[in-house]
Design a protein around this motif. Structure first.
Motif, PDB file in Angstrom:
ATOM      1  N   LYS A  47       0.926  -1.063  -0.190  1.00  0.00           N
ATOM      2  CA  LYS A  47       0.125  -0.196  -0.171  1.00  0.00           C
ATOM      3  C   LYS A  47       0.954   1.228   0.062  1.00  0.00           C
ATOM      4  O   LYS A  47       0.436   2.423  -0.090  1.00  0.00           O
ATOM      5  N   PRO A  51       0.700   2.001  -7.211  1.00  0.00           N
ATOM      6  CA  PRO A  51      -0.229   0.871  -7.364  1.00  0.00           C
ATOM      7  C   PRO A  51       0.156   0.147  -8.632  1.00  0.00           C
ATOM      8  O   PRO A  51      -0.533  -1.141  -8.867  1.00  0.00           O
ATOM      9  N   LEU A 283      -3.213   7.327  -5.989  1.00  0.00           N
ATOM     10  CA  LEU A 283      -4.204   6.311  -5.454  1.00  0.00           C
ATOM     11  C   LEU A 283      -5.543   6.748  -5.628  1.00  0.00           C
ATOM     12  O   LEU A 283      -6.280   6.003  -5.996  1.00  0.00           O
ATOM     13  N   HIS A 289      -8.043   0.443  -6.881  1.00  0.00           N
ATOM     14  CA  HIS A 289      -6.881   0.235  -5.864  1.00  0.00           C
ATOM     15  C   HIS A 289      -7.279   0.691  -4.364  1.00  0.00           C
ATOM     16  O   HIS A 289      -7.275   0.014  -3.413  1.00  0.00           O
TER      17      HIS A 289
END
Length: 307
Positions: A47, A51, A283, A289
């Motif tokens: 994380k 991604p 993100l 994601h």
């Protein structure tokens, strides 16, 4: 450019940082350069990595340096994973026997007495500094255990021959230092110039002919890279990675870096310490994601690194 799955960085000439991708992100371990003593180990969760999976090793390196390390003075040089061969806890010696195919080729940099100084990954970049202030960088290509091609154009050296040439010229040579610079320009071995500066999404660059006319330009959306890593990816994308080396030069008045396609003014970000802000933006752009991260329990931080 082939994505790295594993790397070793020499930090401040004091410790080695070993990074290797695994199923949950990137495992890391550090070792004292002189004694080989293990210092710390852990897991960098996926994380905290891009991604799209690109440049995960570079992003993991940044996460370690600016989120997990307290050392303010950060001199970073990439070395071969084989530099850890004599440290049992690193597992490189075991892999050399049982999994030799997992260890990439590398180049030994030695002195004229055959003492090992550095080990450079195949395709890595070394820097040579002369006493008169001249300096250049060049890619090195592994040929066999005792020979390498400097500049990847048939400029072949025996490792001891190279050491003797450097000593005769009183030159220093070492893995190129990865810096936190926001802009830089290089003379490309008589082929022109490359100028790079940071922008909101990564790196903005312009290639120039030797007469300073614009050859090409664009943007590299990879803020997790250092400016030196960005340079190598740009040169490879334009098939200019082979040659007589890059000489860093001052940013003259004729270099006006290309603006973003919408014509807006670029704002330079401090790439190393604010790269996490860019991750938040990326993100948000990848809703799938974000949804996955919000719906799953992240146990990666609890896992042991897989080396």
């Amino acid at each position: 450019m082939e994505q790295k799955k594993e790397a070793v960085y020499l930090i401040n000439d004091e410790r080695y940082l070993h990074l290797r991708e695994n199923g949950a992100g990137v495992g890391f371990a550090t070792y004292n350069k002189v004694t080989g003593e293990p210092l710390e180990s852990g897991q960098i969760s996926e994380k905290n990595l891009p991604p799209d999976g690109r440049n995960a090793i570079s992003a993991a390196r940044n996460w370690y340096l600016f989120e997990l390390s307290d050392d303010d003075r950060k001199v970073i040089q990439q070395e071969s994973v084989k530099i850890l061969e004599n440290i049992p806890q690193a597992g490189i010696g075991r892999r050399r026997i049982w999994e030799p195919e997992t260890l990439p080729k590398d180049i030994r940099l030695i002195n004229s007495h055959y003492d090992d100084l550095y080990r450079i990954p195949d395709g890595g970049v070394i820097q040579v500094d002369y006493p008169d202030g001249r300096s250049f960088t060049a890619r090195v290509e592994h040929l066999d255990d005792y020979h390498f091609d400097m500049g990847c154009l048939g400029n072949v050296f025996h490792i001891c021959q190279f050491a003797e040439v450097m000593e005769r010229n009183h030159a220093d040579f070492y893995p190129e230092i990865q810096t936190q610079d926001e802009q830089a320009a290089w003379e490309l071995g008589g082929k022109g110039y490359l100028a790079i500066q940071s922008c909101e999404d990564g790196w903005d660059y312009t290639l120039y002919h030797s007469d300073y006319s614009v050859m090409d330009g664009g943007q590299l959306d990879a803020p997790e890279l250092t400016i030196q890593e960005a340079r190598e990816q740009i040169l490879e994308a334009h098939h200019m990675e082979k040659g007589g080396g890059c000489c860093r030069t001052t940013m003259p008045l004729w270099i006006k870096l290309r603006k973003p396609r919408n014509g807006a003014q670029t704002i330079a970000l401090p790439h190393w310490k604010s790269w996490q802000n860019w991750q938040v933006i990326r993100l948000r752009q990848n809703r799938l994601h974000v949804l996955r991260q919000n719906c799953e329990v992240d146990d990666a931080a609890k896992m042991e690194p897989e080396f």
